[in-house]
Design a protein around this motif. Structure first.
Motif, PDB file in Angstrom:
ATOM      1  N   TYR A  58     -33.699 -45.660 -77.291  1.00 27.14           N
ATOM      2  CA  TYR A  58     -33.010 -45.136 -76.104  1.00 27.14           C
ATOM      3  C   TYR A  58     -32.755 -43.637 -76.255  1.00 27.14           C
ATOM      4  CZ  TYR A  58     -29.466 -44.423 -72.538  1.00 27.14           C
ATOM      5  OH  TYR A  58     -28.757 -43.953 -71.462  1.00 27.14           O
ATOM      6  N   GLN A  59     -32.284 -43.244 -77.445  1.00 31.97           N
ATOM      7  CA  GLN A  59     -32.020 -41.822 -77.688  1.00 31.97           C
ATOM      8  C   GLN A  59     -33.304 -41.006 -77.542  1.00 31.97           C
ATOM      9  OE1 GLN A  59     -29.031 -40.338 -78.344  1.00 31.97           O
ATOM     10  NE2 GLN A  59     -27.945 -42.280 -78.210  1.00 31.97           N
ATOM     11  N   GLU A  60     -34.405 -41.529 -78.080  1.00 33.92           N
ATOM     12  CA  GLU A  60     -35.671 -40.794 -78.025  1.00 33.92           C
ATOM     13  C   GLU A  60     -36.212 -40.698 -76.603  1.00 33.92           C
ATOM     14  OE1 GLU A  60     -38.162 -42.613 -80.926  1.00 33.92           O
ATOM     15  OE2 GLU A  60     -37.088 -41.646 -82.577  1.00 33.92           O
ATOM     16  N   VAL A  61     -36.088 -41.763 -75.839  1.00 32.53           N
ATOM     17  CA  VAL A  61     -36.563 -41.752 -74.455  1.00 32.53           C
ATOM     18  C   VAL A  61     -35.790 -40.717 -73.643  1.00 32.53           C
ATOM     19  CG1 VAL A  61     -36.608 -43.121 -72.324  1.00 32.53           C
ATOM     20  CG2 VAL A  61     -37.448 -44.099 -74.447  1.00 32.53           C
ATOM     21  N   ASN A  62     -34.528 -40.521 -73.990  1.00 32.68           N
ATOM     22  CA  ASN A  62     -33.685 -39.576 -73.267  1.00 32.68           C
ATOM     23  C   ASN A  62     -33.650 -38.188 -73.905  1.00 32.68           C
ATOM     24  OD1 ASN A  62     -32.625 -41.168 -71.023  1.00 32.68           O
ATOM     25  ND2 ASN A  62     -31.819 -42.455 -72.644  1.00 32.68           N
ATOM     26  N   GLY A  63     -34.589 -37.922 -74.800  1.00 31.47           N
ATOM     27  CA  GLY A  63     -34.715 -36.590 -75.366  1.00 31.47           C
ATOM     28  C   GLY A  63     -33.686 -36.222 -76.411  1.00 31.47           C
ATOM     29  N   ARG A  64     -33.012 -37.215 -76.983  1.00 33.29           N
ATOM     30  CA  ARG A  64     -31.992 -36.923 -77.999  1.00 33.29           C
ATOM     31  C   ARG A  64     -32.396 -37.478 -79.361  1.00 33.29           C
ATOM     32  NH1 ARG A  64     -27.908 -38.627 -73.572  1.00 33.29           N
ATOM     33  NH2 ARG A  64     -28.497 -40.677 -74.326  1.00 33.29           N
ATOM     34  N   GLY A  65     -33.706 -37.590 -79.594  1.00 40.66           N
ATOM     35  CA  GLY A  65     -34.207 -38.169 -80.834  1.00 40.66           C
ATOM     36  C   GLY A  65     -33.893 -37.367 -82.074  1.00 40.66           C
ATOM     37  N   GLY A  66     -33.598 -36.077 -81.934  1.00 40.93           N
ATOM     38  CA  GLY A  66     -33.312 -35.237 -83.091  1.00 40.93           C
ATOM     39  C   GLY A  66     -31.838 -35.077 -83.394  1.00 40.93           C
ATOM     40  N   SER A  67     -30.986 -35.785 -82.669  1.00 42.47           N
ATOM     41  CA  SER A  67     -29.546 -35.626 -82.888  1.00 42.47           C
ATOM     42  C   SER A  67     -29.121 -36.184 -84.248  1.00 42.47           C
ATOM     43  CB  SER A  67     -28.750 -36.306 -81.776  1.00 42.47           C
ATOM     44  OG  SER A  67     -28.816 -37.711 -81.923  1.00 42.47           O
ATOM     45  N   ASP A  68     -27.992 -35.702 -84.732  1.00 38.17           N
ATOM     46  CA  ASP A  68     -27.461 -36.191 -86.016  1.00 38.17           C
ATOM     47  C   ASP A  68     -27.165 -37.686 -85.957  1.00 38.17           C
ATOM     48  OD1 ASP A  68     -27.647 -33.676 -87.116  1.00 38.17           O
ATOM     49  OD2 ASP A  68     -25.540 -33.174 -86.742  1.00 38.17           O
ATOM     50  N   LYS A  69     -26.684 -38.141 -84.813  1.00 40.32           N
ATOM     51  CA  LYS A  69     -26.377 -39.573 -84.646  1.00 40.32           C
ATOM     52  C   LYS A  69     -27.651 -40.407 -84.801  1.00 40.32           C
ATOM     53  CE  LYS A  69     -24.552 -42.813 -81.260  1.00 40.32           C
ATOM     54  NZ  LYS A  69     -24.019 -42.979 -79.910  1.00 40.32           N
ATOM     55  N   THR A  70     -28.726 -39.955 -84.179  1.00 36.54           N
ATOM     56  CA  THR A  70     -29.993 -40.681 -84.261  1.00 36.54           C
ATOM     57  C   THR A  70     -30.529 -40.667 -85.689  1.00 36.54           C
ATOM     58  OG1 THR A  70     -30.480 -40.081 -81.980  1.00 36.54           O
ATOM     59  CG2 THR A  70     -32.321 -40.854 -83.295  1.00 36.54           C
ATOM     60  N   LYS A  71     -30.411 -39.525 -86.363  1.00 41.57           N
ATOM     61  CA  LYS A  71     -30.876 -39.437 -87.749  1.00 41.57           C
ATOM     62  C   LYS A  71     -30.088 -40.392 -88.644  1.00 41.57           C
ATOM     63  CE  LYS A  71     -32.454 -34.701 -87.385  1.00 41.57           C
ATOM     64  NZ  LYS A  71     -32.193 -33.305 -87.732  1.00 41.57           N
ATOM     65  N   GLU A  72     -28.792 -40.499 -88.415  1.00 40.83           N
ATOM     66  CA  GLU A  72     -27.963 -41.416 -89.213  1.00 40.83           C
ATOM     67  C   GLU A  72     -28.360 -42.873 -88.943  1.00 40.83           C
ATOM     68  OE1 GLU A  72     -25.594 -42.864 -91.945  1.00 40.83           O
ATOM     69  OE2 GLU A  72     -25.915 -40.726 -91.663  1.00 40.83           O
ATOM     70  N   MET A  73     -28.637 -43.193 -87.687  1.00 46.01           N
ATOM     71  CA  MET A  73     -29.075 -44.554 -87.362  1.00 46.01           C
ATOM     72  C   MET A  73     -30.418 -44.857 -88.020  1.00 46.01           C
ATOM     73  SD  MET A  73     -27.872 -45.349 -83.438  1.00 46.01           S
ATOM     74  CE  MET A  73     -28.537 -43.901 -82.650  1.00 46.01           C
ATOM     75  N   ARG A  74     -31.320 -43.880 -88.051  1.00 45.97           N
ATOM     76  CA  ARG A  74     -32.613 -44.071 -88.709  1.00 45.97           C
ATOM     77  C   ARG A  74     -32.443 -44.317 -90.204  1.00 45.97           C
ATOM     78  NH1 ARG A  74     -37.294 -42.998 -86.463  1.00 45.97           N
ATOM     79  NH2 ARG A  74     -37.426 -42.081 -84.421  1.00 45.97           N
ATOM     80  N   ARG A  75     -31.532 -43.567 -90.840  1.00 47.91           N
ATOM     81  CA  ARG A  75     -31.283 -43.771 -92.271  1.00 47.91           C
ATOM     82  C   ARG A  75     -30.736 -45.173 -92.527  1.00 47.91           C
ATOM     83  NH1 ARG A  75     -30.423 -38.198 -92.200  1.00 47.91           N
ATOM     84  NH2 ARG A  75     -28.261 -38.312 -91.548  1.00 47.91           N
ATOM     85  N   GLU A  76     -29.840 -45.633 -91.654  1.00 51.64           N
ATOM     86  CA  GLU A  76     -29.298 -46.989 -91.809  1.00 51.64           C
ATOM     87  C   GLU A  76     -30.402 -48.030 -91.631  1.00 51.64           C
ATOM     88  OE1 GLU A  76     -25.894 -50.023 -90.090  1.00 51.64           O
ATOM     89  OE2 GLU A  76     -25.873 -47.943 -89.420  1.00 51.64           O
ATOM     90  N   MET A  77     -31.287 -47.814 -90.663  1.00 55.00           N
ATOM     91  CA  MET A  77     -32.403 -48.740 -90.461  1.00 55.00           C
ATOM     92  C   MET A  77     -33.281 -48.798 -91.706  1.00 55.00           C
ATOM     93  SD  MET A  77     -33.639 -47.870 -86.590  1.00 55.00           S
ATOM     94  CE  MET A  77     -35.092 -48.909 -86.686  1.00 55.00           C
TER      95      MET A  77
END
Length: 97
Positions: A58-77
């Motif tokens: 969802y973040q990536e579709v809305n252009g927020r794929g590089g945000s710190d929140k998204t990066k933290e979610m990726r690390r958790e994944m």
């Protein structure tokens, strides 16, 4: 960005996370867990992985794929996907000579 692994940069495929969640909830998996450990599988890790995946997409579709929140979610994944959940079910006996 710099310092990120390939897994942290790739857009996740949520179909595999959904498949893992679906499998976790199957009667066969629940029976195996109950037989081995005396409790049912709450599928918490599989649920979390699927939720994180959908949020990252969802973040990536809305252009927020590089945000710190998204990066933290990726690390958790990544940490969820690399956890070793295969433990010995039965205690190992020492070898007899």
């Amino acid at each position: 960005g710099e310092g990120e692994t390939r897994e942290e940069r790739e857009t996740p495929k949520c179909s595999s996370a959904f498949d893992a969640l679906y499998f976790c909830m199957t009667p066969g998996n629940q029976f195996k867990k109950y037989y081995r450990e005396g409790t049912y599988d709450d599928c918490e890790a599989a649920q979390r992985m699927f939720w994180l995946c959908t949020q990252v997409r969802y973040q990536e579709v809305n252009g927020r794929g590089g945000s710190d929140k998204t990066k933290e979610m990726r690390r958790e994944m990544l940490s969820l996907s690399t956890k070793n959940t295969d433990k010995h079910v039965w205690p190992l006996r020492p070898a007899t000579e």
